[in-house]
Write a protein that holds these residues in place. Sequence first.
Motif, PDB file in Angstrom:
ATOM      1  N   THR A  39     -41.799 -51.931 -28.847  1.00  0.00           N
ATOM      2  CA  THR A  39     -42.385 -52.739 -29.909  1.00  0.00           C
ATOM      3  C   THR A  39     -41.313 -53.640 -30.519  1.00  0.00           C
ATOM      4  OG1 THR A  39     -41.898 -51.142 -31.662  1.00  0.00           O
ATOM      5  CG2 THR A  39     -43.959 -50.836 -30.426  1.00  0.00           C
ATOM      6  N   THR A  40     -41.765 -54.580 -31.340  1.00  0.00           N
ATOM      7  CA  THR A  40     -40.804 -55.447 -32.032  1.00  0.00           C
ATOM      8  C   THR A  40     -39.871 -54.608 -32.901  1.00  0.00           C
ATOM      9  OG1 THR A  40     -42.373 -57.286 -32.067  1.00  0.00           O
ATOM     10  CG2 THR A  40     -40.546 -57.370 -33.640  1.00  0.00           C
ATOM     11  N   GLU A  41     -40.401 -53.568 -33.515  1.00  0.00           N
ATOM     12  CA  GLU A  41     -39.566 -52.685 -34.326  1.00  0.00           C
ATOM     13  C   GLU A  41     -38.522 -51.982 -33.465  1.00  0.00           C
ATOM     14  OE1 GLU A  41     -42.866 -52.860 -34.453  1.00  0.00           O
ATOM     15  OE2 GLU A  41     -43.024 -53.848 -36.412  1.00  0.00           O
ATOM     16  N   ASP A  42     -38.927 -51.594 -32.233  1.00  0.00           N
ATOM     17  CA  ASP A  42     -37.969 -50.989 -31.311  1.00  0.00           C
ATOM     18  C   ASP A  42     -36.862 -51.976 -30.959  1.00  0.00           C
ATOM     19  OD1 ASP A  42     -39.405 -48.598 -31.176  1.00  0.00           O
ATOM     20  OD2 ASP A  42     -40.598 -49.282 -29.466  1.00  0.00           O
ATOM     21  N   PHE A  43     -37.249 -53.230 -30.704  1.00  0.00           N
ATOM     22  CA  PHE A  43     -36.260 -54.259 -30.385  1.00  0.00           C
ATOM     23  C   PHE A  43     -35.199 -54.334 -31.481  1.00  0.00           C
ATOM     24  CE2 PHE A  43     -39.394 -57.128 -27.832  1.00  0.00           C
ATOM     25  CZ  PHE A  43     -39.253 -56.312 -26.735  1.00  0.00           C
ATOM     26  N   ALA A  72     -38.949 -62.427 -30.405  1.00  0.00           N
ATOM     27  CA  ALA A  72     -40.056 -62.892 -29.566  1.00  0.00           C
ATOM     28  C   ALA A  72     -39.755 -62.671 -28.095  1.00  0.00           C
ATOM     29  CB  ALA A  72     -40.321 -64.369 -29.820  1.00  0.00           C
ATOM     30  N   ALA A  73     -40.795 -62.347 -27.327  1.00  0.00           N
ATOM     31  CA  ALA A  73     -40.697 -62.160 -25.877  1.00  0.00           C
ATOM     32  C   ALA A  73     -41.612 -63.175 -25.204  1.00  0.00           C
ATOM     33  CB  ALA A  73     -41.098 -60.732 -25.506  1.00  0.00           C
ATOM     34  N   PRO A  74     -41.140 -64.426 -25.012  1.00  0.00           N
ATOM     35  CA  PRO A  74     -42.018 -65.504 -24.544  1.00  0.00           C
ATOM     36  C   PRO A  74     -42.604 -65.282 -23.157  1.00  0.00           C
ATOM     37  CG  PRO A  74     -39.720 -66.183 -24.472  1.00  0.00           C
ATOM     38  CD  PRO A  74     -39.760 -64.898 -25.231  1.00  0.00           C
ATOM     39  N   PHE A  75     -41.950 -64.475 -22.323  1.00  0.00           N
ATOM     40  CA  PHE A  75     -42.457 -64.202 -20.982  1.00  0.00           C
ATOM     41  C   PHE A  75     -42.929 -62.748 -20.834  1.00  0.00           C
ATOM     42  CE2 PHE A  75     -39.235 -67.550 -20.649  1.00  0.00           C
ATOM     43  CZ  PHE A  75     -39.970 -68.557 -20.026  1.00  0.00           C
ATOM     44  N   GLY A  76     -42.893 -61.986 -21.920  1.00  0.00           N
ATOM     45  CA  GLY A  76     -43.301 -60.600 -21.874  1.00  0.00           C
ATOM     46  C   GLY A  76     -42.158 -59.664 -21.536  1.00  0.00           C
ATOM     47  N   GLN A  77     -42.502 -58.386 -21.362  1.00  0.00           N
ATOM     48  CA  GLN A  77     -41.535 -57.342 -21.019  1.00  0.00           C
ATOM     49  C   GLN A  77     -41.728 -56.923 -19.568  1.00  0.00           C
ATOM     50  OE1 GLN A  77     -41.363 -53.931 -23.659  1.00  0.00           O
ATOM     51  NE2 GLN A  77     -42.388 -55.076 -25.281  1.00  0.00           N
ATOM     52  N   PHE A  78     -40.649 -56.935 -18.812  1.00  0.00           N
ATOM     53  CA  PHE A  78     -40.682 -56.469 -17.423  1.00  0.00           C
ATOM     54  C   PHE A  78     -40.082 -55.068 -17.372  1.00  0.00           C
ATOM     55  CE2 PHE A  78     -41.177 -60.952 -17.028  1.00  0.00           C
ATOM     56  CZ  PHE A  78     -41.905 -61.158 -15.860  1.00  0.00           C
TER      57      PHE A  78
END
Length: 321
Positions: free
Chosen positions: A28-32, A165-171
């Motif tokens: 999650t953003t909080e994890d980031f 922000a993760a503009p391409f998502g998480q791989f």
Amino acid sequence: MANGSASQSLGGNMASPEQHLQADLEWTTEDFLSAEPYPVPEVTDAMVSEFIEKSTPQSAKGGSVIPGGPPNSDGGADGGEVALTGYPYPPPFNQHEVLAAYTGYPYCTVGKIFFKQGDGNYVASAAAIGRNGIWTAGHCVHSGDGQPSGWSTNLVFVPGYRDGAAPFGQFTMRQLFCRTNWYQHGNPGGLFEDMGAAILNPLNGRMLSELVGWLGFAWNFSRDQIWTSLGYPAAPPFNGQRMWQDTAPYANDGSVPGSPPPIGIGCSMTGGCSGGPWVLGLGSTNYVNGHNSYRPNNQPLEMYSPYFGENAHSLMQLVVV
């Protein structure tokens, strides 16, 4: 669940078990924001003196490359070399925050990796190098303690990360790889091969390279180059929310055990930048030819990378097939 629990030996490289539970890897953003910057490994003279093996220079070869390319591209052209002589400490460098769009090539190939190692949640840097493969430092994928339990888990790659922000998502990760010398000897005995890589799962049916492109790869090149180091330094005075770049020439060779010896450049990036690529010809040839690995504990204005020879090429091939 992972397929088995043992590490696999692959001709000088080590591989983690494969992992297929993708849903459990989402951050999650909080994890980031709460992940700790993985400290840049430091080495002292006392640590090095414990090892009998001495580094010996490797003669420069002509150099080999695999081109990179933007999304849905077939690649680019070869690059050349420059002749320099090295510098005493502190060596020169030009460092600043990346001001170009992170979603444009080649910056979109670089991102942050979030992972668990031991009891910690960490963040470091990595780059796309083809298909679903990424390149980073060995210490980001394995702790260097010689144990199967040393592999990082729950690793995700977030290309083009900026301000949460993760503009391409998480791989998410499928499998991790590092050099056997790093796996077995860690810091300092394995620093000369502190190289890591990973195969990621496709996202919504699309390969990583389809979405962000990939950087080329260069090995067996002369040490006399000018690189642009990219990464996300997160320890003070940085905060990890923006990408930084550092352009610097060859300064000197590392003194850690093992051959070929690592390469040093001027750089003041901090924890979180580990694994960020050193690029030859940023914006033109875009070849990965090093990465942020370690620094001497009394030289905060210098960064070292393993020399990229056949060892790096061997590891790279495992993740781009």
